[in-house]
Structures are given as structure tokens and as C-alpha cells.
Design an enzyme around this catalytic site. Structure first.
Site, short mmCIF file in Angstrom:
data_model
loop_
_atom_site.label_atom_id
_atom_site.label_comp_id
_atom_site.label_asym_id
_atom_site.label_seq_id
_atom_site.Cartn_x
_atom_site.Cartn_y
_atom_site.Cartn_z
N ASP A 61 -5.35 0.76 -11.57
CA ASP A 61 -4.21 -0.14 -11.45
C ASP A 61 -4.71 -1.57 -11.61
OD1 ASP A 61 -5.58 -0.30 -9.10
OD2 ASP A 61 -3.87 0.05 -7.78
N ASP A 71 -3.45 2.23 -4.63
CA ASP A 71 -3.37 1.64 -3.30
C ASP A 71 -2.07 1.99 -2.58
OD1 ASP A 71 -1.64 0.16 -4.81
OD2 ASP A 71 -2.72 -1.74 -4.63
N ASP A 105 0.97 6.20 -5.36
CA ASP A 105 -0.21 6.62 -6.12
C ASP A 105 -0.79 7.95 -5.64
OD1 ASP A 105 -0.36 4.36 -7.86
OD2 ASP A 105 -1.17 3.18 -6.21
#
Length: 805
Positions: free
Chosen positions: A292, A592, A596
Site C-alpha cells: 500500500d 494496515d 486489508d
């Protein structure tokens, strides 16, 4: 307990029986104390092996306890002593007020005080998958459950083992670590070699017994047996047991554990907490990293960098004075702008004991609140209106909304979130005079261009909007249309130092880096180019476009895919599944948020962020990156490769030793009826090899050269052709030297007298040990796959000839 477990080894049990018989027969034949020497030698070797194994296992268990404690060290936000602060879950006490948001784990048992749309997943305790809505009518929260939606505050009523979760844990015994794939593979190698050794041992015993019986039949009466015959048969049995001892490479699993534990400890010092032992070695095989953006590639400390308000764009410098900040906003828009900041937020402005003001919350919310404070706003001034309903931000809606009651009557809704989503909800825009006017098509296009312009400068864009509602009640839903646009904010999150070099290292190592983010595609592309992820021939795509592709179209575009923007959790999960199943790649995923968790769980290696990560993300991850830095991920990959190479080196070393020792004793026993290497000597070599040899080879630190190789494939053979070539070549060389001395040693060394055999066997044992010491140096000095036979033979000849002479 560990000593008892070490004593359960089948080889050691056989050796203990052999030692007892050897002591008994020795005393009977040679008397006290001379007859005990051989037996006591075996007992001493067994004692040393058991103590080394037990001590190693004990230290390893202590290390895992420390890792487990660190793994469960959750940081929670509480109100204590009158102000909000962050503390460890271990410091939580009854009476603390805990702040909960989406993705958090409830750290203790407690009672709901206040909150909005708080929904708790209690499946870990009750087994029920249906989330539980927490409110004043049902206020109890239980430790170990997870916040699925909403936010709230709870008063802690019990902690630790007194919680419902704690009582449950008391009834469960702590499970051990699963074996890693490499350990399973090596245990299989050890089993096969052990069976081969057993077959050789049985064959040797049968050959020796056949020779003995044939000689007895030819030279004496086969029915006449004496005590010395029993001793001879016992010696044959000892030779067979010795071959088994040598053949079984019991040091392989220990070497893997040592290497992984060493890597885990080093990685922990380097800000990477390994939750699952197998992740160390698997990360070394990673061929793709799906990362990410926020917090991993960037610093995760956001600041408002640009603002568009009342049809004007203005750049903001962090060192601007308060007067400069205030001059940015028209006076009649100032109040509504600050209301949209301070009333529609999940963060909080807190004042510490030292009087210092700080903001606690997510990085994006913190940036907006800090901007509001710089404008001269005070959160207390805008809390007079009662917040009656909150829709917290989540990854699907990509916006946050609140409904507040106005002092003069009626309600006002505030909304903030992803620019294109909030802009779609707006049909009006606020002007300099504070009035709302209809939004024309040209103005909408102009605002879209502004948003894209901000995004191209690598800014995350957010829109703020409001809507006044006259005829409404507290029970009505927050509206989704007819809002008035207040402003567009451009938030800067600088790229972390070292990320560009780390990405370059990954690419050189054959690891493809793909960025998957919820941001605007222009922002994502700008950051990806800055980091070196997006290349000229690379592909950037938005989540909606990706998920609408057919499986065949996905297979065609994924090899070129480098950036996916505006992605949903399902898009990330689909990408990871395709990479693993269709392309057979070993995939690492960073994340995070709670959203996810599916991708982290699906990946071969899940990497959760330790600072910004939610507890749900951490729980589904294999490695927790404590500093949220992409460079740390590269360090994990480097150590993973080092583990794999180190174990290959140890396997090459041990298999060479085992083959030489097994063959020298087998050939010698079959030809001459005796073994030059005794059980005590080989036990000693095994003990040193399995402990100090493993320690030397399995704990070698990684080198930069490891990141210039291609990753090891998912189905690649652990023992490569080069390793087999080296093992066989080294074994042939050592066997040639040792067999020459076994059968021609007395003549070459001109040994005579009654002790000639003992001197020769001592010489052979020393030559065997020197061979292994030099072999260890060679393997330590060369990378396994770079080691050439010519180099080995040359160095062997140079070093061995002076020793032999």
C-alpha cells in the site's frame, strides 16, 4: 522436561543400550576400570548431545515467549488522569476509558459509555458470526472481540486473566510453533537418509556375521562358542550402530531452527516482528510485493499542502504564521469551514499534563485538525452542537458523515471523503459571501480539473461539504445528496527516505513491486513514479476497471500491472489470488487496515504495519513492520534469502560428512572386518557438527550479493544440481584419501609394532577431522551456488598434502 524430550531420540536409546552392553562386556573381558572406557565414552557423548539439545530447546522456548509477549503488546488509546494518551495493553487498569474505532481489538472487559454505530464481532468468543450492536441498552464489551464498525468509548471493568477471554485462555494449553515448509522438507531428507543408513547398517552387520561364521566353519567347529566370540559379535553390532549414528542427519532440523531463530532476533532489532517462524524463510522466496502507499512508501505524517476554496487555489507552507493561515479563508466562510473540520472527525485534540496540545487519530484526520488549529480554531468552540449520528469512514463508502443538531433548531449534516465521491453528492457550492449557489456543469468540470491537478502533484485530495436540514429527526438517516461543497484539501504525505533505493534493490533481486492503494489514480501514479515503482512500460489501473475484467483479460494485464488505485479490499484479494494461483508467484502483501485482512491472509507472507496497523491486520499478518517502513520489508527479504542459503550450506556440509563417514566404515568393515572410525569418535564429530557447525553456517549474516539473485521458485528443489555435484565431488576426494590410508597406511607411514593399528586409526580420524574443518571453511567462504569444483580440489590439495606428509 527438555532433557527428557531429548532422551526420547531413537538413536540415543539404541546407543544407551549399546553403552550398557559395552560396559558389561568390557568389565567381564578386560576388568575394572579398563573395560569401562569404551562404554563410558559413549555415555559421555550421549550426555553432551542431550545437554546441548536440551539447552538449545530451552533457550529457543524462552525466545519464543519473549516474541509472543511482544506480539501481543497492543498499543491502546485511553483517557487517564484527565487527558487522552497512548499506553501498552499490559499497563491497562480498571477505571481507564478506552477509545475504540474500526479494526481495534477490545483490550479488556468493560462497559459502553458513548459512541456511534458501534458494532462488535464476538465470533472469537461466542462462535456467532453475526455482529453485535453495542448501545446503552446492551452496554457490555468483552476482551478479545473486535470492532467491526463505528466508534466508541468504554470503561474498563476487568483486565488480564479476570476477563472473559482470560478465563478461556486459562483452560487452554499453549500450542507450539508449526514446522516450517523447509523443516518439513529437511525432515523428509533426514528420514530417507536415515533409512538408507539403517539399510547399510543391517547389510554391514550381515556381511560381518557371514564372514565370521564362514571363518568359524572353515577354521574351527561352528558349534564351539567362547566368550571372545560374543565380544566379536558385540563389536559388529557396535559398528552397525555407529553407521546408523553417522547416517542420521539429526542436525538438519536444529540448523533450521537456529537459523530462523537467529534471523528472527536480528529482524526484531531491525524493527520487524516475525509472528510465524515460516515467514522468515518464505519471504526469501518472494517474487512479488503488493504494497500500500500511505505509511509504507510514505512517512504517514500528513500535512495540508494546498486548499481550493471559493474557486481559488492556495498553496500552504508549514512555517506560515497564524495570520497567513487565517487570510487564506474568506471571513464569511471561516466559521462553516472550521465546523466541517472539528465536528466531522474521528480524531481528538488533547492537552497533556505539560500543557502541550497534540492531535490523536488517523494521519489524514490529524492533518486536517492541525490545519484547523493553525487557522485559529479550537475544537471546544465547535462541540456545543450535539452530534446525534455518525457514519464512520470505511473503505467501501470512502467518506465520513455526521449529523448535528443546531442551537437555533434543525440539523446540519457534514461530509468529508474521497473527492470524486463527495463531489458527486454536491449540487451547490459556497461562495465568498457565505451563500450557497447551484453548481454548474462548467464549475463541476473545473473542480474535477483542480482535484486531478492536486493529485498529479502527489497530493491526497479530500472534499468537505455540508447540508442544512430543517424537517428531520434524530432517527432519520444522514442524507446522501444535495450537499454544498465547501473546499477541496490537498494533503501531502512525503515519500520516506530510502524507499527509492529499496525499490531499486527489489527490482534488482527479481522482486516485482506493485502499489495497491485507495487513492486517486493521479496521486498513486505520481507517488509510484517518485518511488521508482511505475516505469514507462508499466500499467496503472483503477479498481473498478480491474474488477470488471474477465479472468483471461486479468491474466494478460497483471504481468504489466504496477499500480492499482481506488481499489477495494476485494480487488487486492483478487490480485493476490491471481498472482499465486495463475502465475505461481510467492506473494508478499503489506496492509494496515481492517480491510486489508483478507489479502494479508491470502498472501504467502502478510506484512502488517506496526504503527498505523489495526489489530485485525496484525492478527492476519506473518510479520509486523514496527516502523511502517518499506526498507524494513526489503531487509526481511534479505534475511529470508540468507536463511535459505545458510541452510543449503549446512546441508551440503553435513551430507558430505555423513556420506564419507558412512562409506569409509562400510567399505572397511566389509573388506577388513573392522571400522577405522569408532562409535565414540563419530558421536563426537556428530555433536560438534550438529551444534557448532550449524551455529557457524546457519547464523551467517546476509550480504548485499543475495539481493542480486533471482528468487527461489515455489517448487524449486532444495538440494540443487550444483550442491549434488559439490557433495559427490568432495565425498569422492575425501574417500580416496581416507581409503588409501585405511588399507595402505601402515606401509606409507612405515608403522610397525603392536600399536601400529591404533596409531593408524588415530591418524585416519585426524585426517577425517581436518577434512571436515577445511570443508567447513570452504563452504563458509563460498556462496553455495557459486562454489566450483576446481577451487575446492585446488584448495584441498594445497592444504591436505602438508598434513598428510
Amino acid at each position: 522436561m527438555f532433557i527428557w524430550e531429548a532422551l526420547q531420540d531413537l538413536t540415543l536409546i539404541i546407543l544407551m543400550v549399546c553403552a550398557a552392553v559395552s560396559i558389561g562386556v568390557g568389565i567381564a573381558t578386560e576388568g575394572w576400570p579398563k573395560g569401562m572406557y569404551d562404554g563410558l565414552g559413549i555415555v559421555l557423548s550421549i550426555f553432551l548431545v542431550v545437554m546441548v539439545t536440551a539447552t538449545s530447546d530451552y533457550k529457543q522456548s524462552l525466545q519464543f515467549k519473549d516474541l509472543d509477549k511482544e506480539k501481543k503488546n497492543i498499543i491502546v488509546q485511553v483517557t487517564r488522569d484527565g487527558y487522552r494518551q497512548k499506553i501498552s495493553i499490559y499497563d491497562l487498569v480498571v477505571g481507564d476509558i478506552v477509545h475504540l474505532s474500526i479494526g481495534d481489538q477490545v483490550p479488556a472487559d468493560g462497559v459502553f459509555i458513548s459512541g456511534h454505530s458501534l458494532s462488535i464481532d464476538e465470533s472469537s468468543l461466542s462462535g456467532e458470526s453475526e455482529p453485535v450492536n453495542i448501545n446503552k441498552q446492551r452496554p457490555f464489551l468483552l476482551s478479545g472481540t473486535k470492532v467491526q464498525d463505528g466508534s466508541g468509548k468504554m470503561l474498563v471493568t476487568s483486565v488480564g486473566m479476570r476477563t472473559e477471554w482470560g478465563r478461556l485462555m486459562v483452560t487452554l494449553s499453549e500450542g507450539g510453533e508449526d514446522e516450517t515448509p523447509l523443516q518439513v522438507k529437511l525432515n523428509g531428507v533426514a528420514t530417507i537418509i536415515g533409512k538408507i543408513g539403517l539399510a547399510f547398517a543391517v547389510l554391514t552387520f550381515l556381511v560381518l556375521m557371514g564372514r565370521f561364521l564362514l571363518q568359524k566353519a572353515l577354521h574351527s567347529n561352528i558349534t564351539d562358542w567362547s566368550f571372545s566370540d560374543a565380544v566379536t559379535i558385540l563389536n559388529y553390532f557396535a559398528i552397525a550402530v555407529t553407521i546408523i549414528v553417522v547416517a542420521v542427519p539429526e542436525g538438519l532440523p536444529l540448523a533450521v531452527t537456529l537459523s530462523l531463530a537467529f534471523a528472527m532476533k536480528k529482524l526484531m532489532n531491525a524493527k520487524a516482528l516475525v509472528r510465524h517462524l515460516s515467514a522468515c524463510e518464505t519471504m526469501g522466496s518472494a517474487s512479488c510485493i503488493c504494497t500500500d502507499k500511505t505509511g509504507t512508501l510514505t512517512t504517514n505524517h500528513m500535512v495540508v499542502n494546498k486548499i481550493w476554496i471559493c474557486e481559488k487555489s492556495k498553496a500552504i507552507e508549514t512555517n506560515d504564521s497564524k495570520d497567513v493561515f487565517q487570510s487564506l479563508i474568506p471571513e464569511k466562510v471561516y466559521s462553516i469551514f472550521l465546523q466541517s473540520i472539528f465536528q466531522n472527525t474521528g480524531s481528538e485534540v488533547v492537552k497533556g499534563k505539560d500543557g502541550k496540545v497534540s492531535v490523536l487519530g488517523t494521519p489524514t484526520e490529524t492533518a486536517i485538525l492541525e490545519f484547523g488549529l493553525h487557522l485559529g480554531g479550537e475544537s471546544a468552540h465547535y462541540k456545543e452542537s450535539e452530534i446525534v449520528k455518525v457514519e464512520p469512514f470505511n473503505s467501501v463508502k470512502k467518506k465520513m458523515s455526521v449529523l448535528v443538531s443546531l442551537p437555533a433548531g434543525g440539523f446540519r449534516a457534514f461530509c468529508k471523503g474521497a473527492s470524486e465521491i463527495v463531489l458527486e453528492m454536491c449540487d451547490k457550492i459556497i461562495y465568498t459571501n457565505g451563500e450557497s449557489v447551484s453548481l454548474s456543469a462548467d464549475q463541476r468540470k473545473n473542480i474535477t480539473d483542480v482535484i486531478n491537478g492536486f493529485a498529479c502533484e502527489a497530493l491526497r485530495t479530500l472534499c468537505l461539504a455540508f447540508k442544512d436540514i430543517e424537517n428531520s429527526s434524530k432517527d432519520d438517516d444522514i442524507p446522501y445528496s444535495s450537499y454544498t461543497l465547501i473546499a477541496v484539501l490537498g494533503i501531502k504525505d512525503p515519500v520516506r527516505p530510502g524507499v527509492k533505493d529499496a525499490v531499486r534493490t527489489c527490482l534488482a533481486a527479481g522482486i516485482t513491486v506493485r502499489m495497491v492503494t485507495g487513492d486517486n489514480i493521479n496521486t498513486a501514479k505520481a507517488i509510484a513514479k517518485e518511488c521508482g515503482i511505475l516505469t514507462d512500460d508499466g500499467l496503472a489501473i483503477e479498481g473498478p476497471d480491474f474488477r470488471n475484467k474477465s479472468p483471461q483479460e486479468m491474466k494478460e494485464l497483471i504481468p504489466k500491472l504496477q499500480v492499482m488505485a481506488r481499489s477495494l479490499p476485494l480487488d487486492k484479494h483478487t490480485l493476490v489470488s491471481q498472482l499465486r494461483n495463475s502465475f505461481k508467484e510467492v506473494v508478499a502483501v503489506t496492509g494496515d487496515g481492517t480491510n486489508d485482512a483478507p489479502a494479508l491472509h491470502e498472501a504467502d507472507i502478510g506484512l502488517a504495519m506496526g504503527i498505523a496497523g489495526t489489530e485485525v491486520a496484525k492478527e492476519n499478518a506473518d510479520v509486523i513492520i514496527m516502523d511502517d517502513n518499506f526498507s524494513t520489508i526489503v531487509n526481511v527479504a534479505r534475511w529470508g534469502r540468507s536463511v535459505y542459503i545458510n541452510i543449503q550450506k549446512f546441508v551440503q556440509f553435513q551430507l558430505t560428512v555423513n556420506i564419507v563417514a558412512l562409506m569409509i566404515n562400510f567399505v572397511s568393515a566389509c573388506i577388513s572386518g573392522s571400522a577405522p572410525l569408532t562409535a565414540v569418535q563419530l558421536l563426537w564429530v556428530n555433536m560438534i557438527m550438529d551444534t557448532l557447525g550449524a551455529l557457524a553456517l546457519a547464523t551467517e549474516a546476509p550480504t548485499d550479493g543475495l539481493m542480486k539473485r533471482a528468487p527461489v521458485g515455489r517448487n524449486a528443489n532444495f538440494i540443487t544440481r550444483t550442491m549434488w555435484r559439490n557433495i559427490i565431488g568432495q565425498s569422492i576426494y575425501q574417500l580416496a584419501v581416507l581409503l588409501v590410508f585405511t588399507f595402505q597406511g601402515k606401509r606409507l607411514l612405515k608403522l610397525t609394532g603392536s600399536d601400529a593399528s591404533k596409531i593408524l586409526n588415530t591418524f585416519i580420524f585426524n585426517a577425517f577431522v581436518f577434512c571436515q574443518v577445511l570443508l567447513l571453511i570452504l563452504i563458509y567462504s563460498f556462496q553455495t551456488t557459486d562454489c566450483k569444483m576446481a577451487d575446492i580440489l585446488f584448495i584441498f590439495i594445497v592444504f591436505y598434502i602438508p598434513d598428510i606428509q
